[in-house]
Design a protein around this motif. Structure first.
Motif, PDB file in Angstrom:
ATOM      1  N   ILE A   3      56.287 -20.235 -51.619  1.00  0.00           N
ATOM      2  CA  ILE A   3      55.256 -19.969 -50.398  1.00  0.00           C
ATOM      3  C   ILE A   3      56.220 -19.200 -49.480  1.00  0.00           C
ATOM      4  O   ILE A   3      55.673 -18.168 -49.016  1.00  0.00           O
ATOM      5  N   ASN A   4      57.237 -19.712 -49.151  1.00  0.00           N
ATOM      6  CA  ASN A   4      57.837 -19.038 -48.096  1.00  0.00           C
ATOM      7  C   ASN A   4      58.305 -17.760 -48.507  1.00  0.00           C
ATOM      8  O   ASN A   4      58.755 -16.808 -47.737  1.00  0.00           O
ATOM      9  N   LEU A   5      58.778 -17.567 -49.664  1.00  0.00           N
ATOM     10  CA  LEU A   5      59.271 -16.304 -50.253  1.00  0.00           C
ATOM     11  C   LEU A   5      58.078 -15.256 -50.138  1.00  0.00           C
ATOM     12  O   LEU A   5      58.100 -14.256 -49.731  1.00  0.00           O
ATOM     13  N   ILE A   6      57.113 -15.822 -50.779  1.00  0.00           N
ATOM     14  CA  ILE A   6      55.879 -15.063 -50.420  1.00  0.00           C
ATOM     15  C   ILE A   6      55.455 -14.495 -48.956  1.00  0.00           C
ATOM     16  O   ILE A   6      55.385 -13.467 -48.808  1.00  0.00           O
ATOM     17  N   PHE A   7      55.362 -15.581 -48.141  1.00  0.00           N
ATOM     18  CA  PHE A   7      55.261 -15.219 -46.581  1.00  0.00           C
ATOM     19  C   PHE A   7      56.519 -14.291 -46.262  1.00  0.00           C
ATOM     20  O   PHE A   7      55.961 -13.461 -45.438  1.00  0.00           O
ATOM     21  N   ALA A   8      57.595 -14.513 -46.478  1.00  0.00           N
ATOM     22  CA  ALA A   8      58.808 -13.640 -46.064  1.00  0.00           C
ATOM     23  C   ALA A   8      58.303 -12.097 -46.836  1.00  0.00           C
ATOM     24  O   ALA A   8      58.549 -11.209 -46.068  1.00  0.00           O
ATOM     25  N   VAL A   9      58.069 -12.266 -48.237  1.00  0.00           N
ATOM     26  CA  VAL A   9      57.752 -10.952 -48.508  1.00  0.00           C
ATOM     27  C   VAL A   9      56.530 -10.110 -47.480  1.00  0.00           C
ATOM     28  O   VAL A   9      56.560  -9.083 -47.273  1.00  0.00           O
ATOM     29  N   ALA A  10      55.592 -11.097 -47.685  1.00  0.00           N
ATOM     30  CA  ALA A  10      54.249 -10.706 -46.850  1.00  0.00           C
ATOM     31  C   ALA A  10      54.618 -10.170 -45.380  1.00  0.00           C
ATOM     32  O   ALA A  10      54.142  -8.998 -45.142  1.00  0.00           O
ATOM     33  N   ALA A  11      55.526 -10.941 -44.580  1.00  0.00           N
ATOM     34  CA  ALA A  11      56.086 -10.585 -43.447  1.00  0.00           C
ATOM     35  C   ALA A  11      56.674  -9.187 -43.464  1.00  0.00           C
ATOM     36  O   ALA A  11      56.453  -8.343 -42.532  1.00  0.00           O
ATOM     37  N   GLY A  12      57.715  -9.355 -44.554  1.00  0.00           N
ATOM     38  CA  GLY A  12      58.317  -7.690 -44.620  1.00  0.00           C
ATOM     39  C   GLY A  12      57.376  -6.628 -44.823  1.00  0.00           C
ATOM     40  O   GLY A  12      57.496  -5.629 -44.254  1.00  0.00           O
ATOM     41  N   VAL A  14      54.101  -6.513 -43.984  1.00  0.00           N
ATOM     42  CA  VAL A  14      53.708  -6.383 -42.753  1.00  0.00           C
ATOM     43  C   VAL A  14      54.540  -5.504 -41.720  1.00  0.00           C
ATOM     44  O   VAL A  14      54.105  -4.584 -41.032  1.00  0.00           O
ATOM     45  N   GLY A  15      55.800  -6.099 -41.257  1.00  0.00           N
ATOM     46  CA  GLY A  15      56.578  -5.488 -40.602  1.00  0.00           C
ATOM     47  C   GLY A  15      56.997  -4.137 -41.069  1.00  0.00           C
ATOM     48  O   GLY A  15      57.020  -2.951 -40.314  1.00  0.00           O
ATOM     49  N   GLY A  16      57.222  -3.866 -42.278  1.00  0.00           N
ATOM     50  CA  GLY A  16      57.544  -2.402 -42.830  1.00  0.00           C
ATOM     51  C   GLY A  16      56.376  -1.615 -42.785  1.00  0.00           C
ATOM     52  O   GLY A  16      56.482  -0.630 -42.188  1.00  0.00           O
ATOM     53  N   GLY A  17      55.303  -2.081 -42.976  1.00  0.00           N
ATOM     54  CA  GLY A  17      53.992  -1.350 -42.720  1.00  0.00           C
ATOM     55  C   GLY A  17      53.782  -0.996 -41.316  1.00  0.00           C
ATOM     56  O   GLY A  17      53.404   0.157 -40.992  1.00  0.00           O
ATOM     57  N   TYR A  21      53.735   2.904 -39.846  1.00  0.00           N
ATOM     58  CA  TYR A  21      52.681   3.126 -39.192  1.00  0.00           C
ATOM     59  C   TYR A  21      52.927   3.749 -37.787  1.00  0.00           C
ATOM     60  O   TYR A  21      52.655   4.933 -37.367  1.00  0.00           O
ATOM     61  N   PHE A  22      53.963   3.099 -37.117  1.00  0.00           N
ATOM     62  CA  PHE A  22      54.597   3.372 -35.927  1.00  0.00           C
ATOM     63  C   PHE A  22      55.314   4.782 -36.102  1.00  0.00           C
ATOM     64  O   PHE A  22      55.114   5.896 -35.620  1.00  0.00           O
ATOM     65  N   ALA A  23      56.308   4.980 -37.126  1.00  0.00           N
ATOM     66  CA  ALA A  23      56.835   5.999 -37.387  1.00  0.00           C
ATOM     67  C   ALA A  23      55.918   7.476 -37.585  1.00  0.00           C
ATOM     68  O   ALA A  23      56.153   8.383 -37.175  1.00  0.00           O
TER      69      ALA A  23
END
Length: 519
Positions: A3-12, A14-17, A21-23
């Motif tokens: 689950i943490n991995l999943i959250f980490a991947v999800a957060a990654g 989201v952050g990458g997205g 988007y910002f770029a």
């Protein structure tokens, strides 16, 4: 752990997205700014172009407006100048009218003064006439008292005594004149006639019945004849003249007894050969034009003859008849030339005899107008000429001279014998006339008139010296069988009523024509 991995991947993700988007947003804004900058620059260029175009349009409109204003100013200036000129002219006219009014008023006052003087003089004259009348009556009464006779008785006695004395003197004077006249009359008459003839040097003119038409080359003969002779037949039918095309070099013979027809044929041929278009329709058109031209020439000849002879005040119809004389002959002698000669002879003889030469010349010129009327009634030409002269307001003595020059009416003035004698002088010159020609022309004229008397006949032409009679009938007036009967009837009537040498061929021509116009 998963689950943490999943959250980490999800957060990654989201952050990458978010970073992506910002770029992307930043790049988009940069692109928008670039597009806006480019659009502003392009808009600025377009704006400058439009401003330049507007300025050019403005300058063009301004130039056109200035040119229009200049033209209007020029027009206004011209109108002002014309107005000033017209105003000046009106002022001049007004001054002229005022001057004439003043002159008229001055003349009017002078006329009034003259009228008053004349009235005063008339009153004085009337007063003197009354006084003279009184003195005359008093003197007459005294004479009657002294003589013991009334005025009427004294006048009668004086007239009787003067009458007897005048009779005796007149008888002696008449006898003396008669003796002198017997001795000199014959000699003087011959002298007058000889002088008149010597002073008129008119050449004798003998007319023939043929006219020679000269052409430039013999190839024109073929064009005049036309295909199968259609042109020459159309020309003969339109003019009534026999056209002889033979081996004579550069010449065509026109044969007809009527000089008018020969002249029309000659002029028509001249126009056709000059123009070059020779075909039946063109021939008829030219012949009609030439007939009008000859009629105008007749009037011009009459006017020219009257002017040459110094004769004025002739009626236009008499002038036309004089012109027709040019195309007529009498016993082979040209009628106009004969009439001119008689006019000159009559004027000279009248002057020798102490009469009015102008009247004599007028009567001499008109003496044969009865030979050229438009219609030909059964009257002698002298009587017909007299009636024409009376109709067109000629004086009685001139009309009488015309009618009496062949003794068909009684002579009423001295003009009549003068015209009669001068007519005889003109016709009696050696070679002036030929009796054979006159009888020949009369025979051909009678031949044409005989055929023309039948109903439906439009034209008749005697050709080949009277050996052929061509009769043209209306296609709507009779059929083919009736034309054959007409030809036979005319031949029988000619045999029964006329005398002629040889034989006469009667040709009846019936044509059907359809005419339409394209508009």
């Amino acid at each position: 752990m998963d689950i943490n991995l999943i959250f980490a991947v999800a957060a990654g993700f989201v952050g990458g997205g978010g970073l992506a988007y910002f770029a992307w947003n930043k790049a988009l804004k940069a692109k928008k700014r670039k597009i806006v900058a480019e659009g502003m620059a392009e808009a600025e260029v377009i704006k400058k172009d439009k401003i330049l175009q507007a300025k050019e349009k403005f300058l063009q409109l301004k130039s056109e407006h200035e040119r229009y204003i200049n033209e209007k100013n020029s027009t206004l200036s011209n109108l002002e100048n014309k107005h000033k000129q017209r105003e000046n002219m009106l002022n001049q006219r007004r001054d002229e009218i005022n001057r004439k009014v003043k002159e008229f008023e001055t003349e009017k006052r002078e006329i009034e003064v003259i009228r008053e003087n004349l009235n005063a003089q008339l009153q004085r004259v009337e007063h003197k006439n009354e006084e003279l009348e009184k003195i005359y009556k008093q003197t007459l009464e005294k004479l009657e008292q002294v003589s013991g006779l009334s005025a009427e008785d004294a006048k009668a006695q004086l007239v009787e005594s003067l009458k007897e004395e005048a009779k005796s003197d007149a008888v002696a004077y008449i006898n003396e004149i008669m003796e002198e006249a017997k001795q000199t009359a014959n000699k003087e008459a011959k002298k007058i006639v000889v002088k008149s003839i010597q002073r008129v040097a008119t050449e004798t003119a003998i007319e023939n019945s043929v006219t020679i038409f000269h052409i430039e080359s013999d190839e024109i003969k073929g064009r005049i004849i036309g295909r199968e002779g259609r042109n020459i037949r159309a020309l003969e039918a339109a003019t009534g003249v026999e056209i002889v095309v033979d081996d004579t070099p550069e010449a065509i013979v026109l044969s007809a007894f009527d000089p008018v027809r020969r002249e029309i044929a000659r002029l028509a041929l001249h126009q056709l050969v000059t123009d070059g278009r020779i075909h039946p329709a063109r021939i008829e058109e030219v012949v009609q034009k030439v007939k009008k031209q000859v009629e105008e020439e007749v009037i011009e000849t009459g006017k020219r003859t009257a002017i040459d002879l110094g004769i004025h005040g002739l009626h236009p119809e008499l002038i036309r008849l004089i012109g027709k004389m040019k195309y007529r002959s009498s016993y082979g002698q040209n009628l106009l030339q004969h009439s001119r000669e008689v006019a000159n002879l009559s004027a000279i003889m009248a002057a020798e005899l102490g009469l009015n030469p102008k009247k004599a010349k007028r009567a001499g010129l008109l003496h044969d107008i009865g030979k050229v009327p438009d219609d030909e009634p059964e009257l002698p030409h002298a009587v017909l000429g007299m009636k024409l002269a009376e109709k067109y307001k000629e004086k009685p003595d001139i009309a009488n001279a015309i009618g009496a020059h062949h003794d068909e009416v009684e002579m009423q003035s001295l003009l009549a014998p003068i015209v009669q004698v001068c007519d005889a002088i003109s016709g009696a010159r050696p070679g002036a006339r030929r009796e054979v020609v006159e009888s020949y022309i009369k025979r051909l004229k009678d031949l044409e008139d005989l055929a023309l008397s039948y109903p439906g006949v439009m034209k008749t032409y005697a050709i080949q010296a009277g050996r052929e009679l061509r009769v043209i009938v209306g296609a709507d007036k009779m059929n083919d069988q009736e034309t054959e009967q007409l030809s036979y009837d005319i031949s029988k009537r000619i045999q029964d009523e006329m005398t002629y040498p040889g034989q006469i061929k009667i040709t009846v021509i019936r044509e059907t024509r359809a005419v339409s116009y394209a508009k």
